[in-house]
Each structure stands twice: as C-alpha cells, then as structure tokens.
Write a protein that holds these residues in place. Structure first.
Motif, PDB file in Angstrom:
ATOM      1  N   ILE A  37     -99.793   2.894  35.725  1.00 41.36           N
ATOM      2  CA  ILE A  37    -100.579   2.522  34.546  1.00 41.36           C
ATOM      3  C   ILE A  37    -101.488   1.343  34.867  1.00 41.36           C
ATOM      4  CG2 ILE A  37    -100.437   1.549  32.209  1.00 41.36           C
ATOM      5  CD1 ILE A  37     -97.878   3.284  31.861  1.00 41.36           C
ATOM      6  N   GLN A  38    -100.966   0.354  35.588  1.00 45.48           N
ATOM      7  CA  GLN A  38    -101.771  -0.820  35.951  1.00 45.48           C
ATOM      8  C   GLN A  38    -102.937  -0.420  36.852  1.00 45.48           C
ATOM      9  OE1 GLN A  38    -101.366  -4.126  34.840  1.00 45.48           O
ATOM     10  NE2 GLN A  38    -103.386  -4.299  35.750  1.00 45.48           N
ATOM     11  N   GLN A  39    -102.690   0.453  37.811  1.00 41.88           N
ATOM     12  CA  GLN A  39    -103.752   0.913  38.700  1.00 41.88           C
ATOM     13  C   GLN A  39    -104.815   1.681  37.914  1.00 41.88           C
ATOM     14  OE1 GLN A  39    -102.498   3.251  42.075  1.00 41.88           O
ATOM     15  NE2 GLN A  39    -104.579   3.629  42.740  1.00 41.88           N
ATOM     16  N   PHE A  40    -104.379   2.564  37.026  1.00 38.07           N
ATOM     17  CA  PHE A  40    -105.315   3.307  36.176  1.00 38.07           C
ATOM     18  C   PHE A  40    -106.150   2.345  35.339  1.00 38.07           C
ATOM     19  CE2 PHE A  40    -106.244   5.115  31.980  1.00 38.07           C
ATOM     20  CZ  PHE A  40    -107.061   6.174  32.347  1.00 38.07           C
ATOM     21  N   GLN A  41    -105.473   1.388  34.717  1.00 41.54           N
ATOM     22  CA  GLN A  41    -106.161   0.405  33.875  1.00 41.54           C
ATOM     23  C   GLN A  41    -107.182  -0.376  34.688  1.00 41.54           C
ATOM     24  OE1 GLN A  41    -103.475  -2.209  31.789  1.00 41.54           O
ATOM     25  NE2 GLN A  41    -105.057  -3.704  31.399  1.00 41.54           N
ATOM     26  N   ASP A  42    -106.802  -0.829  35.871  1.00 38.77           N
ATOM     27  CA  ASP A  42    -107.718  -1.593  36.724  1.00 38.77           C
ATOM     28  C   ASP A  42    -108.948  -0.765  37.097  1.00 38.77           C
ATOM     29  OD1 ASP A  42    -105.936  -3.712  36.655  1.00 38.77           O
ATOM     30  OD2 ASP A  42    -105.112  -3.336  38.655  1.00 38.77           O
ATOM     31  N   GLU A  43    -108.731   0.497  37.459  1.00 35.78           N
ATOM     32  CA  GLU A  43    -109.845   1.352  37.862  1.00 35.78           C
ATOM     33  C   GLU A  43    -110.792   1.632  36.701  1.00 35.78           C
ATOM     34  OE1 GLU A  43    -108.045   4.789  39.651  1.00 35.78           O
ATOM     35  OE2 GLU A  43    -107.322   3.642  41.382  1.00 35.78           O
ATOM     36  N   CYS A  85    -104.341  -7.478  28.588  1.00 28.38           N
ATOM     37  CA  CYS A  85    -103.523  -7.280  27.393  1.00 28.38           C
ATOM     38  C   CYS A  85    -104.301  -6.529  26.318  1.00 28.38           C
ATOM     39  CB  CYS A  85    -103.047  -8.635  26.867  1.00 28.38           C
ATOM     40  SG  CYS A  85    -102.071  -8.530  25.360  1.00 28.38           S
ATOM     41  N   LEU A  86    -105.527  -6.941  26.079  1.00 27.43           N
ATOM     42  CA  LEU A  86    -106.346  -6.290  25.054  1.00 27.43           C
ATOM     43  C   LEU A  86    -106.676  -4.847  25.426  1.00 27.43           C
ATOM     44  CD1 LEU A  86    -108.755  -9.215  24.129  1.00 27.43           C
ATOM     45  CD2 LEU A  86    -106.899  -8.270  22.737  1.00 27.43           C
ATOM     46  N   TYR A  87    -106.932  -4.602  26.692  1.00 29.74           N
ATOM     47  CA  TYR A  87    -107.233  -3.244  27.117  1.00 29.74           C
ATOM     48  C   TYR A  87    -106.017  -2.345  26.926  1.00 29.74           C
ATOM     49  CZ  TYR A  87    -109.152   0.662  29.641  1.00 29.74           C
ATOM     50  OH  TYR A  87    -109.614   1.911  29.950  1.00 29.74           O
ATOM     51  N   LEU A  88    -104.854  -2.828  27.334  1.00 25.00           N
ATOM     52  CA  LEU A  88    -103.624  -2.055  27.168  1.00 25.00           C
ATOM     53  C   LEU A  88    -103.336  -1.809  25.685  1.00 25.00           C
ATOM     54  CD1 LEU A  88    -101.287  -0.653  28.545  1.00 25.00           C
ATOM     55  CD2 LEU A  88    -100.075  -2.830  28.593  1.00 25.00           C
ATOM     56  N   LYS A 136    -102.982   1.812  23.754  1.00 24.44           N
ATOM     57  CA  LYS A 136    -101.865   2.169  22.876  1.00 24.44           C
ATOM     58  C   LYS A 136    -102.370   2.562  21.492  1.00 24.44           C
ATOM     59  CE  LYS A 136     -98.418  -0.714  25.174  1.00 24.44           C
ATOM     60  NZ  LYS A 136     -97.572  -1.930  25.057  1.00 24.44           N
ATOM     61  N   ASP A 137    -103.363   1.825  20.985  1.00 24.66           N
ATOM     62  CA  ASP A 137    -103.941   2.157  19.681  1.00 24.66           C
ATOM     63  C   ASP A 137    -104.587   3.538  19.707  1.00 24.66           C
ATOM     64  OD1 ASP A 137    -103.142  -0.285  18.664  1.00 24.66           O
ATOM     65  OD2 ASP A 137    -105.122  -1.223  18.863  1.00 24.66           O
ATOM     66  N   ALA A 138    -105.269   3.864  20.797  1.00 21.50           N
ATOM     67  CA  ALA A 138    -105.904   5.178  20.914  1.00 21.50           C
ATOM     68  C   ALA A 138    -104.850   6.287  20.880  1.00 21.50           C
ATOM     69  CB  ALA A 138    -106.724   5.261  22.198  1.00 21.50           C
ATOM     70  N   VAL A 139    -103.744   6.072  21.568  1.00 22.10           N
ATOM     71  CA  VAL A 139    -102.665   7.073  21.555  1.00 22.10           C
ATOM     72  C   VAL A 139    -102.110   7.217  20.146  1.00 22.10           C
ATOM     73  CG1 VAL A 139    -100.313   7.562  22.363  1.00 22.10           C
ATOM     74  CG2 VAL A 139    -102.071   6.822  23.992  1.00 22.10           C
ATOM     75  N   ARG A 140    -101.898   6.107  19.447  1.00 22.07           N
ATOM     76  CA  ARG A 140    -101.389   6.166  18.069  1.00 22.07           C
ATOM     77  C   ARG A 140    -102.341   6.941  17.156  1.00 22.07           C
ATOM     78  NH1 ARG A 140    -100.599   0.413  18.174  1.00 22.07           N
ATOM     79  NH2 ARG A 140     -98.760   0.085  19.424  1.00 22.07           N
TER      80      ARG A 140
END
Length: 95
Positions: free
Chosen positions: A8-14, A76-79, A83-87
């Motif tokens: 997840i961290q790698q995906f987020q970074d990319e 933190c804000l990106y993550l 999560k909000d998008a999934v909800r």
C-alpha cells in the motif's frame, strides 16, 4: 515478500509522485510557487554563510524536521482520501 502495508505504501508513493509530476508540469500557480521558493532558497543560502555553524545547524534541523512533518501530513491525508473513496464506493454499492 512485501507486507500488505508495504504494498500500500509503495502504491501510495507511486501515485502521489505521478500526481506531483503532473502538478509541476501543468499548474502555473505551482510553478510560480516553485520559482519563489528557489529565489528564497538562494537568499537563505546567502544568509547561512553569515551565521555561525551552530546557528546553521539549528536552522537546518528545523527545516529538516518541518519537511518530515509535511511529508507525514501529505501521506496521512492521501491515505485518508483513499479510505474515503472506498467508503463512498461501498456506500454507492459499487464495491
């Protein structure tokens, strides 16, 4: 083997890096901010040469810590946004 959190961290970074590249290339306001930061960085460097090593260290430590804080904030804000998008998708019964 990577853990789920590392994946997840790698995906987020990319994804964040791709968005930042686009922002840097296309957003004129962002480009102006970058130019101003560069101008100010040169001024800071000029002043750094006039202060003691201990004062330079304090300013550099402050700058490094501030940059680390901002990086943590962005992550933190990106993550949270992911999560909000999934909800939202779950609420809309898309997921």
């Amino acid at each position: 083997m990577m853990t789920m959190q590392q994946i997840i961290q790698q995906f987020q970074d990319e994804v964040m890096e791709a968005h930042l590249r686009k922002l840097r290339a296309e957003d004129e306001e962002y480009q102006e901010i970058e130019k101003e930061l560069l101008r100010l960085a040169h001024k800071v460097q000029e002043h750094m040469e006039t202060i003691s090593d201990s004062q330079q260290k304090i300013l550099m430590d402050y700058s490094d810590t501030r940059n680390s804080q901002e990086s943590a904030n962005y992550n933190c804000l990106y993550l949270a946004g992911m999560k909000d998008a999934v909800r939202i998708l779950q609420y809309l019964e898309v997921l």
